[in-house]
Scaffold this motif. Structure first.
Motif, PDB file in Angstrom:
ATOM      1  N   GLU A   1      14.343   5.769  24.429  1.00 33.58           N
ATOM      2  CA  GLU A   1      14.012   7.193  24.445  1.00 33.58           C
ATOM      3  C   GLU A   1      12.784   7.466  25.311  1.00 33.58           C
ATOM      4  N   ALA A   2      12.843   8.549  26.011  1.00 36.20           N
ATOM      5  CA  ALA A   2      11.707   8.944  26.832  1.00 36.20           C
ATOM      6  C   ALA A   2      10.551   9.284  25.905  1.00 36.20           C
ATOM      7  N   PRO A   3       9.319   9.202  26.397  1.00 32.21           N
ATOM      8  CA  PRO A   3       8.198   9.554  25.533  1.00 32.21           C
ATOM      9  C   PRO A   3       8.445  10.913  24.891  1.00 32.21           C
ATOM     10  N   ALA A   4       8.357  10.941  23.585  1.00 37.68           N
ATOM     11  CA  ALA A   4       8.639  12.188  22.881  1.00 37.68           C
ATOM     12  C   ALA A   4       7.566  13.216  23.191  1.00 37.68           C
ATOM     13  N   LYS A   5       7.951  14.454  23.042  1.00 38.32           N
ATOM     14  CA  LYS A   5       6.979  15.531  23.219  1.00 38.32           C
ATOM     15  C   LYS A   5       5.905  15.332  22.149  1.00 38.32           C
ATOM     16  N   ALA A   6       4.688  15.478  22.562  1.00 41.43           N
ATOM     17  CA  ALA A   6       3.599  15.205  21.622  1.00 41.43           C
ATOM     18  C   ALA A   6       3.653  16.144  20.424  1.00 41.43           C
ATOM     19  N   LEU A   7       3.632  15.568  19.262  1.00 41.50           N
ATOM     20  CA  LEU A   7       3.504  16.362  18.043  1.00 41.50           C
ATOM     21  C   LEU A   7       2.156  15.986  17.442  1.00 41.50           C
ATOM     22  N   ASP A   8       1.703  16.795  16.551  1.00 46.97           N
ATOM     23  CA  ASP A   8       0.413  16.498  15.935  1.00 46.97           C
ATOM     24  C   ASP A   8       0.460  15.170  15.206  1.00 46.97           C
ATOM     25  N   MET A   9      -0.545  14.371  15.423  1.00 45.82           N
ATOM     26  CA  MET A   9      -0.674  13.134  14.657  1.00 45.82           C
ATOM     27  C   MET A   9      -1.217  13.536  13.294  1.00 45.82           C
ATOM     28  N   PHE A  10      -0.623  12.990  12.264  1.00 52.29           N
ATOM     29  CA  PHE A  10      -1.200  13.239  10.943  1.00 52.29           C
ATOM     30  C   PHE A  10      -2.481  12.439  10.830  1.00 52.29           C
ATOM     31  N   GLU A  11      -3.351  12.884   9.983  1.00 52.65           N
ATOM     32  CA  GLU A  11      -4.546  12.092   9.686  1.00 52.65           C
ATOM     33  C   GLU A  11      -4.096  10.787   9.052  1.00 52.65           C
ATOM     34  N   ALA A  12      -4.793   9.710   9.371  1.00 53.82           N
ATOM     35  CA  ALA A  12      -4.477   8.451   8.703  1.00 53.82           C
ATOM     36  C   ALA A  12      -4.701   8.631   7.205  1.00 53.82           C
ATOM     37  N   ALA A  13      -3.810   8.067   6.412  1.00 51.25           N
ATOM     38  CA  ALA A  13      -3.970   8.189   4.966  1.00 51.25           C
ATOM     39  C   ALA A  13      -5.264   7.516   4.546  1.00 51.25           C
ATOM     40  N   PRO A  14      -5.914   7.999   3.507  1.00 49.47           N
ATOM     41  CA  PRO A  14      -7.154   7.378   3.070  1.00 49.47           C
ATOM     42  C   PRO A  14      -6.913   5.950   2.603  1.00 49.47           C
ATOM     43  N   ALA A  15      -7.925   5.129   2.746  1.00 42.23           N
ATOM     44  CA  ALA A  15      -7.790   3.744   2.292  1.00 42.23           C
ATOM     45  C   ALA A  15      -7.509   3.742   0.798  1.00 42.23           C
ATOM     46  N   GLU A  16      -6.602   2.898   0.380  1.00 41.54           N
ATOM     47  CA  GLU A  16      -6.290   2.830  -1.042  1.00 41.54           C
ATOM     48  C   GLU A  16      -6.771   1.512  -1.607  1.00 41.54           C
ATOM     49  N   GLU A  17      -6.970   1.542  -2.894  1.00 47.28           N
ATOM     50  CA  GLU A  17      -7.351   0.314  -3.576  1.00 47.28           C
ATOM     51  C   GLU A  17      -6.205  -0.683  -3.436  1.00 47.28           C
ATOM     52  N   ARG A  18      -6.544  -1.951  -3.435  1.00 44.36           N
ATOM     53  CA  ARG A  18      -5.492  -2.956  -3.527  1.00 44.36           C
ATOM     54  C   ARG A  18      -4.730  -2.731  -4.828  1.00 44.36           C
ATOM     55  N   THR A  19      -3.444  -2.830  -4.747  1.00 45.97           N
ATOM     56  CA  THR A  19      -2.637  -2.483  -5.913  1.00 45.97           C
ATOM     57  C   THR A  19      -2.553  -3.623  -6.915  1.00 45.97           C
ATOM     58  N   GLY A  20      -2.848  -4.843  -6.473  1.00 47.09           N
ATOM     59  CA  GLY A  20      -2.702  -5.982  -7.373  1.00 47.09           C
ATOM     60  C   GLY A  20      -1.251  -6.420  -7.511  1.00 47.09           C
ATOM     61  N   GLU A  21      -0.360  -5.743  -6.812  1.00 46.21           N
ATOM     62  CA  GLU A  21       1.047  -6.138  -6.866  1.00 46.21           C
ATOM     63  C   GLU A  21       1.252  -7.393  -6.029  1.00 46.21           C
ATOM     64  N   THR A  22       2.296  -8.134  -6.378  1.00 48.06           N
ATOM     65  CA  THR A  22       2.679  -9.264  -5.529  1.00 48.06           C
ATOM     66  C   THR A  22       3.987  -8.918  -4.834  1.00 48.06           C
ATOM     67  N   LEU A  23       4.269  -9.679  -3.783  1.00 47.89           N
ATOM     68  CA  LEU A  23       5.544  -9.460  -3.100  1.00 47.89           C
ATOM     69  C   LEU A  23       6.710  -9.727  -4.058  1.00 47.89           C
ATOM     70  N   GLU A  24       6.517 -10.700  -4.940  1.00 43.13           N
ATOM     71  CA  GLU A  24       7.593 -11.015  -5.892  1.00 43.13           C
ATOM     72  C   GLU A  24       7.866  -9.826  -6.814  1.00 43.13           C
ATOM     73  N   SER A  25       6.779  -9.204  -7.297  1.00 49.11           N
ATOM     74  CA  SER A  25       6.997  -8.089  -8.237  1.00 49.11           C
ATOM     75  C   SER A  25       7.613  -6.886  -7.517  1.00 49.11           C
ATOM     76  N   ILE A  26       7.281  -6.722  -6.255  1.00 46.63           N
ATOM     77  CA  ILE A  26       7.892  -5.615  -5.496  1.00 46.63           C
ATOM     78  C   ILE A  26       9.381  -5.906  -5.290  1.00 46.63           C
ATOM     79  N   ARG A  27       9.668  -7.159  -4.974  1.00 46.11           N
ATOM     80  CA  ARG A  27      11.083  -7.530  -4.785  1.00 46.11           C
ATOM     81  C   ARG A  27      11.877  -7.323  -6.073  1.00 46.11           C
ATOM     82  N   GLU A  28      11.233  -7.683  -7.191  1.00 46.95           N
ATOM     83  CA  GLU A  28      11.899  -7.480  -8.488  1.00 46.95           C
ATOM     84  C   GLU A  28      12.158  -6.005  -8.742  1.00 46.95           C
ATOM     85  N   ASP A  29      11.184  -5.184  -8.399  1.00 46.73           N
ATOM     86  CA  ASP A  29      11.327  -3.748  -8.607  1.00 46.73           C
ATOM     87  C   ASP A  29      12.480  -3.183  -7.751  1.00 46.73           C
TER      88      ASP A  29
END
Ligand code: URA
Length: 240
Positions: free
Chosen positions: A32-60
């Motif tokens: 695709e050709a460079p898309a027409k510029a749209l507004d960049m959203f603000e980066a989401a605020p930093a979040e706390e580490r969730t303490g989740e593991t990849l295994e628990s996410i996979r289980e979910d």
């Protein structure tokens, strides 16, 4: 294709260590050709580490039927690599090979990605193998016919991608192609414009570069050189 272009094309593959090339039946599809510029959203605020593991996410995720992609998938392709990786690569979604094997980036694009990571790292004096990074996708089920994931699918599956990234909290993320860019950076700005620059997802630096599938079909030598430069930049930032 002119002999000169063909030579450049083959040299690129030789440089990144690809030893076999296959004849492709599909027609060349322009990125695709460079898309027409749209507004960049603000980066989401930093979040706390969730303490989740990849295994628990996979289980979910379980035997997920949250979106229509489950209907035609063979299996869920969760992610692969080091759960404590300093660098995570995010692609679009599984293709036929990934759907069959349950592992991301194992087909032709995956072979190219692996060689780009390992060969570039080696050349730059960085001891790094594919198994040392983490590789995943925006959606975990193969979109039928390898179509681009739809917004609802990206939204639903994106929450699991975000949880994976929060669990790993890598030093940097490499966004491979437009779908990864849209999911992580909430912009429709084209890869061609964004690539090579550091952006941020929840305070984690994101390097945007071309998707390896695009490099496989692009006759554009610049894209290949640029992808190489982007990867070098990301590797040095993370591992120096
Ligand atoms: N393309 C992707 O975006 N992801 C894969 O896992 C394979 C090909």
């Amino acid at each position: 294709m002119s002999p000169d272009l063909l030579r450049q094309y083959l040299e690129f593959y030789r440089d990144i260590g690809v030893k076999s090339l296959y004849k492709r039946d599909a027609p060349h599809v322009a990125f695709e050709a460079p898309a027409k510029a749209l507004d960049m959203f603000e980066a989401a605020p930093a979040e706390e580490r969730t303490g989740e593991t990849l295994e628990s996410i996979r289980e979910d995720i379980g035997d997920c039927r949250r979106c229509k992609l489950h209907e035609q998938r063979t299996q869920i392709v969760f992610g692969v690599g080091n759960p404590e990786a300093k660098l995570v690569f995010v692609g679009e979604g599984p293709g036929a090979d990934e759907d069959a094997q349950g592992i991301p980036f194992v087909g032709r694009a995956g072979q190219l990605l692996t060689q780009m990571i390992e060969n570039t790292a080696k050349r730059e004096g960085i001891p790094l193998l594919r198994k040392d990074v983490y590789i995943c996708n925006v959606v975990k089920c193969r979109p039928p016919g390898n179509r681009t994931p739809e917004p609802d699918e990206m939204e639903i599956c994106g929450q699991f991608l975000f949880r994976q990234l929060e669990a790993i909290r890598p030093k940097a993320i490499c966004a491979l192609g437009a779908t990864a860019v849209r999911a992580l950076l909430k912009t429709r700005e084209g890869v061609t414009r964004l690539r090579g620059n550091w952006l941020k997802w929840r305070e984690i630096p994101v390097m945007v570069t071309y998707h390896p599938s695009y490099l496989l079909r692009a006759y554009n030598q610049d894209a290949k050189r640029e992808a190489w430069e982007d990867l070098k930049k990301a590797l040095h930032y993370v591992y120096d």
